[in-house]
Design an enzyme around this catalytic site. Structure first.
Site, mmCIF file in Angstrom:
data_model
loop_
_atom_site.group_PDB
_atom_site.id
_atom_site.type_symbol
_atom_site.label_atom_id
_atom_site.label_comp_id
_atom_site.label_asym_id
_atom_site.label_seq_id
_atom_site.Cartn_x
_atom_site.Cartn_y
_atom_site.Cartn_z
ATOM 1 N N ASP A 16 -2.806 -3.726 -10.587
ATOM 2 C CA ASP A 16 -3.279 -2.634 -9.716
ATOM 3 C C ASP A 16 -3.837 -1.496 -10.578
ATOM 4 O O ASP A 16 -4.811 -0.823 -10.215
ATOM 5 C CB ASP A 16 -2.118 -2.127 -8.839
ATOM 6 C CG ASP A 16 -2.568 -1.620 -7.481
ATOM 7 O OD1 ASP A 16 -3.569 -0.897 -7.437
ATOM 8 O OD2 ASP A 16 -1.919 -1.930 -6.461
ATOM 9 N N HIS A 19 -7.640 -1.077 -11.627
ATOM 10 C CA HIS A 19 -8.601 -0.255 -10.878
ATOM 11 C C HIS A 19 -8.712 1.125 -11.523
ATOM 12 O O HIS A 19 -9.794 1.680 -11.665
ATOM 13 C CB HIS A 19 -8.126 -0.045 -9.435
ATOM 14 C CG HIS A 19 -8.071 -1.275 -8.589
ATOM 15 N ND1 HIS A 19 -9.186 -1.994 -8.257
ATOM 16 C CD2 HIS A 19 -7.026 -1.896 -7.978
ATOM 17 C CE1 HIS A 19 -8.840 -3.008 -7.458
ATOM 18 N NE2 HIS A 19 -7.535 -2.974 -7.287
ATOM 19 N N HIS A 196 4.784 -3.066 -0.821
ATOM 20 C CA HIS A 196 3.908 -2.526 -1.881
ATOM 21 C C HIS A 196 3.332 -1.210 -1.367
ATOM 22 O O HIS A 196 2.661 -1.188 -0.330
ATOM 23 C CB HIS A 196 2.809 -3.562 -2.143
ATOM 24 C CG HIS A 196 1.714 -3.135 -3.070
ATOM 25 N ND1 HIS A 196 1.664 -3.521 -4.397
ATOM 26 C CD2 HIS A 196 0.591 -2.396 -2.871
ATOM 27 C CE1 HIS A 196 0.564 -3.041 -4.973
ATOM 28 N NE2 HIS A 196 -0.103 -2.355 -4.066
ATOM 29 N N HIS A 198 1.352 2.737 -1.911
ATOM 30 C CA HIS A 198 0.458 3.608 -2.700
ATOM 31 C C HIS A 198 0.847 5.048 -2.409
ATOM 32 O O HIS A 198 1.240 5.389 -1.295
ATOM 33 C CB HIS A 198 -1.018 3.331 -2.390
ATOM 34 C CG HIS A 198 -1.539 2.156 -3.167
ATOM 35 N ND1 HIS A 198 -2.073 2.282 -4.423
ATOM 36 C CD2 HIS A 198 -1.558 0.838 -2.872
ATOM 37 C CE1 HIS A 198 -2.414 1.085 -4.875
ATOM 38 N NE2 HIS A 198 -2.106 0.175 -3.952
ATOM 39 N N TYR A 287 -8.788 1.937 1.641
ATOM 40 C CA TYR A 287 -8.336 1.085 0.540
ATOM 41 C C TYR A 287 -8.305 1.894 -0.774
ATOM 42 O O TYR A 287 -9.335 2.464 -1.185
ATOM 43 C CB TYR A 287 -9.412 0.000 0.455
ATOM 44 C CG TYR A 287 -9.026 -1.296 -0.149
ATOM 45 C CD1 TYR A 287 -7.906 -1.988 0.256
ATOM 46 C CD2 TYR A 287 -9.852 -1.869 -1.116
ATOM 47 C CE1 TYR A 287 -7.612 -3.217 -0.290
ATOM 48 C CE2 TYR A 287 -9.561 -3.095 -1.662
ATOM 49 C CZ TYR A 287 -8.436 -3.751 -1.243
ATOM 50 O OH TYR A 287 -8.146 -4.962 -1.788
#
Ligand SMILES: C[C@H](O)CC(=O)C(=O)O
Ligand SMILES: [Mn+2]
Length: 341
Positions: A16, A19, A196, A198, A287
């Site tokens: 991840d 990115h 998961h 963010h 996203y």
């Protein structure tokens, strides 16, 4: 350190976090971080392009180093940790999965948009055939009702997923929404349930705790928050918080802190914090990996990246539609010019 694990953590910075570093990981960085994580007793370490196997492209961002080289390097460094890969059907292929398994990968996480679990059937089955542990990874979970999410999770379980993850790709879910979703999956599935997060709304840790309270036994973390957008649940923080709650991750707190400070912090161009851009990701439900693409488009077209992200949120753009970022930026810039005339 107690090496018993009440909760199993997958460290995602080397996937991840790709990115966040524009897919520029080097073999040396992956080696040293994987070794440090292994030494701290992290059970699973995910390594691949940010968009999973095969992600290196103009559309998603070109990798500096071939991901198979990174995977091979990580496998060679670890003694106890298992190396995992992410695969999005349509981006990654079965031959790539086979190659990764041949290099010593032990777990495949097959990711689809939350309403498209059916496209994971072949890849989950193939991963099982290769002898891999399998995870179904339902991205952008905030875009589906709990009922829809359950239906999709059941599909992944029926294809053979050992674990099904609720993935808050946009960092848009609130704790009560996480709880509701995880509790429903826990009630109706026999597979392990994972979560998961963010951190775009500063809720990654709170949401992870909510998920665990509702029955998740697998969680993801990214060390020093090295993940897309504002990053994920910060691994070393999660280890400390869970330790205070007497929940054992099996991970050595001082060692994981040292990996964060000594190995990961130095490779960050800027600290992983909640900026106005990443905050808008969570607010608009976009996203997280769109963050740097939107910044680039904003610079190119001379407009505010927030306007691009808000518009992408309104259009419910999903992973795989990265080309829409430039389209939306061009459209907004044209509208701006028309208004100015
Ligand atoms: C391909 C994505 O970056 C997978 C992920 O980590 C997410 O959806 O979040
Ligand atoms: Mn993610």
């Amino acid at each position: 350190m107690n090496s018993k694990r009440d909760i199993v953590l997958t460290e995602v910075a080397l996937r991840d976090g790709s990115h966040a570093v524009r897919h520029q990981f080097t073999v040396d960085q992956v080696k040293s971080i994987a070794k440090g994580l292994d030494d701290a007793n992290v059970p699973y370490i995910e390594v691949s392009h940010g968009d999973g196997l095969g992600g290196s492209s103009m559309q998603y961002g070109l990798s500096l180093t071939n991901e198979m080289e990174l995977i091979e390097a990580a496998v060679a460094e670890v003694k106890q940790a298992k190396i995992a890969v992410l695969l999005i059907p349509g981006i990654g292929t079965m031959p790539q999965l086979k190659e990764a398994a041949g290099l010593g990968v032990k777990m495949a996480r097959v990711a689809t948009h939350v309403t498209e679990a059916d496209v994971s059937a072949q890849h989950i089955a193939y991963a099982k055939e290769l002898g891999l542990e399998t995870v179904g990874f339902l991205m952008m979970s905030h875009m589906a009702s709990p009922k829809k999410l359950l239906e999709q999770a059941k599909l992944m379980e029926s294809y053979g997923a050992d674990t099904v993850y609720v993935v808050d790709s946009a960092g848009a879910l609130l704790p009560h929404q996480v709880k509701e979703r995880i509790a429903l999956l826990k009630e109706h599935l026999t597979a392990n349930i994972g979560f998961h997060a963010h951190n775009n709304l500063s809720l990654a840790m709170a949401n992870t705790l909510a998920a665990m309270e509702a029955g998740a036994t697998r969680i993801d973390g990214s060390i020093r928050c090295l993940g897309a957008g504002a990053g994920n649940t910060q691994t070393e923080v999660a280890v400390a918080v869970l330790d205070k709650m007497n929940i054992h991750t099996g991970i050595d707190l001082y060692k994981i802190m040292d990996v964060a400070e000594d190995l990961v912090a130095p490779i960050l161009e800027t600290p992983q914090e909640i900026t106005r851009g990443s905050l808008v990701l969570g607010y608009a439900g976009v996203y997280s990996s769109f963050y740097l693409h939107a910044q680039k488009a904003a610079e190119r077209f001379g407009i505010d990246s927030r306007s691009i992200l808000i518009e992408l949120g309104k259009r419910e753009v999903v992973g795989g539609q990265e080309d829409m970022i430039m389209d939306v930026a061009a459209e907004l810039s044209k509208r701006k010019a028309e208004v100015a005339v």
